[in-house]
Design a protein around this motif. Structure first.
Motif, PDB file in Angstrom:
ATOM      1  N   PHE A 401       0.837  -1.210   0.000  1.00  0.00           N
ATOM      2  CA  PHE A 401       0.000   0.000   0.000  1.00  0.00           C
ATOM      3  C   PHE A 401       0.869   1.257   0.000  1.00  0.00           C
ATOM      4  CE2 PHE A 401      -4.014  -2.183   1.116  1.00  0.00           C
ATOM      5  CZ  PHE A 401      -4.864  -1.447   0.307  1.00  0.00           C
ATOM      6  N   ILE A 402       1.911   1.217   0.823  1.00  0.00           N
ATOM      7  CA  ILE A 402       2.765   2.419   0.899  1.00  0.00           C
ATOM      8  C   ILE A 402       3.406   2.669  -0.466  1.00  0.00           C
ATOM      9  CG2 ILE A 402       4.851   3.383   1.979  1.00  0.00           C
ATOM     10  CD1 ILE A 402       3.986   1.931   4.575  1.00  0.00           C
ATOM     11  N   GLN A 403       3.917   1.585  -1.071  1.00  0.00           N
ATOM     12  CA  GLN A 403       4.577   1.737  -2.381  1.00  0.00           C
ATOM     13  C   GLN A 403       3.603   2.283  -3.445  1.00  0.00           C
ATOM     14  OE1 GLN A 403       6.960  -1.749  -3.239  1.00  0.00           O
ATOM     15  NE2 GLN A 403       7.041  -1.233  -5.407  1.00  0.00           N
ATOM     16  N   THR A 404       2.416   1.688  -3.538  1.00  0.00           N
ATOM     17  CA  THR A 404       1.463   2.163  -4.564  1.00  0.00           C
ATOM     18  C   THR A 404       0.877   3.523  -4.168  1.00  0.00           C
ATOM     19  OG1 THR A 404      -0.173   0.747  -3.539  1.00  0.00           O
ATOM     20  CG2 THR A 404       0.679  -0.008  -5.595  1.00  0.00           C
ATOM     21  N   GLY A 405       0.696   3.729  -2.875  1.00  0.00           N
ATOM     22  CA  GLY A 405       0.165   5.019  -2.404  1.00  0.00           C
ATOM     23  C   GLY A 405       1.107   6.152  -2.765  1.00  0.00           C
ATOM     24  N   VAL A 410      -0.941   9.395  -2.930  1.00  0.00           N
ATOM     25  CA  VAL A 410      -1.930   9.325  -1.845  1.00  0.00           C
ATOM     26  C   VAL A 410      -1.258   9.530  -0.494  1.00  0.00           C
ATOM     27  CG1 VAL A 410      -3.622   7.816  -0.713  1.00  0.00           C
ATOM     28  CG2 VAL A 410      -3.376   7.769  -3.194  1.00  0.00           C
ATOM     29  N   VAL A 411      -0.033   9.001  -0.352  1.00  0.00           N
ATOM     30  CA  VAL A 411       0.751   9.238   0.877  1.00  0.00           C
ATOM     31  C   VAL A 411       2.144   9.715   0.443  1.00  0.00           C
ATOM     32  CG1 VAL A 411      -0.414   7.610   2.406  1.00  0.00           C
ATOM     33  CG2 VAL A 411       1.464   6.797   0.978  1.00  0.00           C
ATOM     34  N   SER A 412       2.836  10.342   1.375  1.00  0.00           N
ATOM     35  CA  SER A 412       4.166  10.853   0.976  1.00  0.00           C
ATOM     36  C   SER A 412       5.278   9.922   1.497  1.00  0.00           C
ATOM     37  CB  SER A 412       4.360  12.254   1.531  1.00  0.00           C
ATOM     38  OG  SER A 412       3.988  12.293   2.876  1.00  0.00           O
TER      39      SER A 412
END
Ligand code: PLP
Length: 412
Positions: A401-405, A410-412
């Protein structure tokens, strides 16, 4: 002349079919361009935390089944299905009241009534059917139904089929419910209807407040426990157990197709006269085939496991919190409260769908939800945690999620 008439009929028919095709293709194109197209990925293994998906290589981590307790492929559940298949055959080729009731159907009904601590139970082919078949039997034109605006589609459809007056209250809003209860005071019977847990947001109905109001105004309470049965509450009895209102909620509908083995089937538990009347009048029960024996076998073993030990019911809680905490720390917005349904809120339908595709490339299977399943502008990826996930599985999903976000801002 006959031949000309015949050719005319054939031609008109061809034109009508061509017109229908154009209308349908236009509708499909609208869905595609709106970004709300729902594709179906093909799983080539059994249901579980790791699955094989057609077109993807190796094991894929599965985070979108309602397999809350990991019972869908539990060896004992599968074995019970095989035993029932061997002893009772593939199916009944009949509805229940003609020649479709076996001892295993009665046994499962008795166990489900015991599990929910209600007087009696009736099985359906699905909870969709249980919801479709309840309201028109219980409520007539002199009665009223008060329904949360975000109730499941099957409840909405079931209510449409009944002739009671309809009152829709704002989502989980007790003030609005009270207003509607006052407005409906002249009705004979009144039924407050709510999902125990709302499947799109993972939020829980304020059942204590609902029961207080229902008692104050002389109404009955119905809950749909599809996303609660088996794992909410100390013994997994559901939201009514968790919130201490098991004896104040009158009717419960739920499914065998999620935590209870995941095969298929639904049921109503409640007062015996209601269940007796449903057997006489409920249309999806009267006019649809009996649950197949292997399905009954699987569900019965799942219920037996839960009746024998409270540990299974508790097995998903810690994993849910691990995912929710790590995702929140990473900057994602997760809707709902402490429920294994963890909606990762994204807003845009196309973004939700693109991110879900990218997650699959990283070996994590999640699905984007968009309109009409959720309101416009509230698209999300709905992650569902299962007791069968390991801590490592959850961490891998968070990392993906962090990688795709990050990729999609979507996230930094
Ligand atoms: N009610 C709710 C809240 C659900 O989420 C579902 C399934 O998606 C249903 C009813 C229908 O259950 P079933 O799959 O047994 O028809």
């Amino acid at each position: 002349r006959d031949r000309i008439n015949y050719l005319h009929t054939v031609l008109s028919l061809a034109i009508s079919i061509a017109e229908a095709r154009t209308v349908l293709e236009h509708e499909l194109e609208t869905i595609r361009t709106g970004g709300t197209w729902k594709g179906e990925r093909i799983i080539t293994s059994k249901q579980g935390p790791r699955i094989n998906v057609d077109g993807s290589h190796g094991d894929i981590l599965n985070f979108c089944a309602n397999n809350y307790l990991g019972l869908s492929s539990h060896p004992q559940v599968v074995e019970a299905g095989i035993e029932a298949l061997k002893k009772y055959g593939a199916g009944l080729s009949s509805v229940r009241f003609i020649c479709g009731t076996q001892d295993i159907h009665k046994d499962l009904e008795q166990k489900l009534a015991q599990f929910h601590e209600r007087e009696d139970c009736i099985l359906y082919a699905s909870c969709f059917d249980a919801n479709a078949g309840l309201f028109e039997v219980l409520l007539g034109p002199d009665d009223a139904v008060l329904s949360d605006e975000l109730n499941h589609a099957s409840i909405i459809d079931g209510i449409r089929l009944c002739r009671a007056k309809r009152f829709r209250y704002k989502h989980m809003d007790l003030n609005d419910l009270e207003t509607q209860l006052k407005e409906s005071q002249s009705s004979r019977l009144r039924l407050v209807v709510t999902d125990g847990v709302f499947s799109m947001d993972g939020d829980m109905a304020p059942l204590k407040g609902i029961c207080d109001l229902a008692e104050k105004y002389g109404a009955m309470v119905f809950i749909d426990e599809c996303h609660a049965t088996g794992f909410m509450g100390p013994r997994g009895r559901g939201t009514d157990e968790l919130l201490g209102v098991m004896d104040r909620v009158h009717i419960v509908n739920s499914t065998l197709g999620k935590a209870l083995g995941g095969a298929a089937g639904g049921y109503t538990v409640g007062p015996k006269p209601l269940i007796d009347l449903l057997r006489q009048r409920s249309r999806p029960y009267l006019f649809s085939n009996s649950l197949p024996p292997p399905v009954v076998g699987c569900a019965t073993r799942a219920v037996e496991l839960l009746l024998a030990s409270n540990e299974i019911a508790q097995s998903v809680g810690d994993k849910t919190m691990r995912f929710r905490n790590k995702m929140t720390e990473a900057g994602f917005t997760i809707s709902g409260s402490d429920h294994p349904i963890c909606p990762v809120m994204l807003g845009d339908a196309r973004l939700a769908s693109l991110m879900a595709d990218d997650m699959l490339k990283l070996g994590v299977y999640v699905i984007g939800f968009s309109y009409p399943v959720v309101p416009k502008g509230k698209a999300r990826i709905r992650v569902q945690i299962s007791a069968a996930h390991t801590d490592q599985d959850i961490d891998r999903a968070v990392d993906a999620f962090i990688q795709t976000g990050r990729k999609h801002g979507v996230v930094s």
